[in-house]
Write an enzyme that holds these catalytic residues in place. Sequence first.
Site, mmCIF file in Angstrom:
data_model
loop_
_atom_site.group_PDB
_atom_site.id
_atom_site.type_symbol
_atom_site.label_atom_id
_atom_site.label_comp_id
_atom_site.label_asym_id
_atom_site.label_seq_id
_atom_site.Cartn_x
_atom_site.Cartn_y
_atom_site.Cartn_z
ATOM 1 C CE LYS A 45 -2.994 -0.978 -0.809
ATOM 2 N NZ LYS A 45 -3.321 -1.898 -1.875
ATOM 3 C CG HIS A 107 4.452 -6.390 -0.925
ATOM 4 N ND1 HIS A 107 4.419 -4.558 -1.572
ATOM 5 C CD2 HIS A 107 2.868 -6.539 -1.519
ATOM 6 C CE1 HIS A 107 3.502 -4.601 -2.346
ATOM 7 N NE2 HIS A 107 2.067 -5.681 -2.385
ATOM 8 C CB SER A 137 -3.924 2.318 1.830
ATOM 9 O OG SER A 137 -3.862 2.036 0.687
HETATM 10 P P1 A3P Z 1 -5.309 4.169 -1.525
HETATM 11 O O1 A3P Z 1 -5.542 3.550 -0.527
HETATM 12 O O2 A3P Z 1 -4.910 5.426 0.625
HETATM 13 O O3 A3P Z 1 -6.175 5.238 -2.317
HETATM 14 P P2 A3P Z 1 -0.272 0.111 -3.578
HETATM 15 O O4 A3P Z 1 0.168 0.147 -5.588
HETATM 16 O O5 A3P Z 1 1.440 -0.338 -3.740
HETATM 17 O O6 A3P Z 1 -0.729 -1.619 -3.519
HETATM 18 O O7 A3P Z 1 -0.880 1.108 -2.711
HETATM 19 C C1 A3P Z 1 -2.127 1.903 -3.285
HETATM 20 C C2 A3P Z 1 -2.192 3.450 -3.226
HETATM 21 O O8 A3P Z 1 -1.735 3.334 -4.163
HETATM 22 C C3 A3P Z 1 -3.966 3.507 -2.364
HETATM 23 O O9 A3P Z 1 -4.078 4.330 -1.690
HETATM 24 C C4 A3P Z 1 -3.713 3.935 -4.076
HETATM 25 O O10 A3P Z 1 -4.954 4.767 -4.254
HETATM 26 C C5 A3P Z 1 -2.730 5.006 -4.200
HETATM 27 N N1 A3P Z 1 -1.489 4.745 -5.140
HETATM 28 C C6 A3P Z 1 -2.013 4.450 -6.881
HETATM 29 N N2 A3P Z 1 -1.622 5.249 -7.274
HETATM 30 C C7 A3P Z 1 -2.360 6.382 -7.636
HETATM 31 C C8 A3P Z 1 -1.993 7.906 -7.950
HETATM 32 N N3 A3P Z 1 -1.351 7.656 -9.544
HETATM 33 N N4 A3P Z 1 -1.504 9.005 -6.914
HETATM 34 C C9 A3P Z 1 -1.970 8.772 -6.098
HETATM 35 N N5 A3P Z 1 -1.965 7.999 -4.855
HETATM 36 C C10 A3P Z 1 -2.199 6.427 -6.265
#
Ligand code: A3P
Length: 293
Positions: A45, A107, A137
């Site tokens: 996340k 991860h 998240s």
């Molecule tokens: P949130 O749940 O706070 O919205 P991962 O890809 O490591 O699983 O992380 C997911 C998190 O990154 C989520 O956070 C997601 O919305 C956020 N995320 C993914 N793409 C993004 C972007 N283009 N801009 C901002 N946040 C982004």
Amino acid sequence: MEIPPRPALFDFHGVSMTKYFTENWDNIQDFKARPGDILIASYPKAGNTWVSYILDLLYFSHMSPDRQDSVPLHERVPFLEFYMPGFPSGVDELNKSTIVPRIIKTHLPVQFLPKSIWEQNSKIIYVARNAKDSVVSFFHFDRMNKAEPEPGDWSSFLQRFMDGKMVFGSWYEHVRGWWEKKKSHPNILYLFYEDLIEDTEQGLDKLCSFLGLSPTSELKKQIIEKVLFDNMKNNKMANGSADEVLDFKISPFMRKGKVGDWKNHFTVQQNEQFSEDYDKKMKNTDLQFRTLL
Ligand code: A3P
């Protein structure tokens, strides 16, 4: 495809894991890195998908539009340790990939990385996000991801996070482990989600300079546009909707994309307890996060 019941969490060499990331362990450890491979490592996340998309666009925008328009991002950037019956494993996907460079998601905590990645001196981008937004998240993600253990309610999830009993273990150990490694390893770029939010263009420049790339200003402009939160959220090939284990009826994968959403989840008391515990756990490190911009 029928998704099996949610998996149990268990201790795996001192790190909480589930079978979906451990059952292929020997093949993961024997994974053969190739020259030029690039790894995007993070605790869950932290923005791994965001950086994956940026890198895929940087390297492969020139390819036929098919790649961007019809291949889901999780296939373009295989997840090294993923192993679920009925789906191709991350290692198999990577072994059969003919693309150069391969962009690899992981991860894994630093001590679990396959030896070959260090031997090849692969470039590694570690993405880190502050603990409070990470746990929020992660909570919503575990609610909607049927391949994760049951999250339970918010307060028990928060306690479990503080106890390090999450898939891929303790956030505190993960971010610190990679931070320490970076100090002696110039091929690791340690990137903060908060910096990327504050100034995506500067983040892109940092990535390019680390990777030795000089994209045209036109390509940079296109990338910045494509990776905007709302644009990614509306992009079926990048918003997680092609992933069968995610239940979008419960929560979207591209959920909020903000710094400071923890304020909408933590009670005053939870925040005090969390911060006190955080200070104890992080007192011997110079690693600093921002929880608000
Ligand atoms: P949130 O749940 O706070 O919205 P991962 O890809 O490591 O699983 O992380 C997911 C998190 O990154 C989520 O956070 C997601 O919305 C956020 N995320 C993914 N793409 C993004 C972007 N283009 N801009 C901002 N946040 C982004």
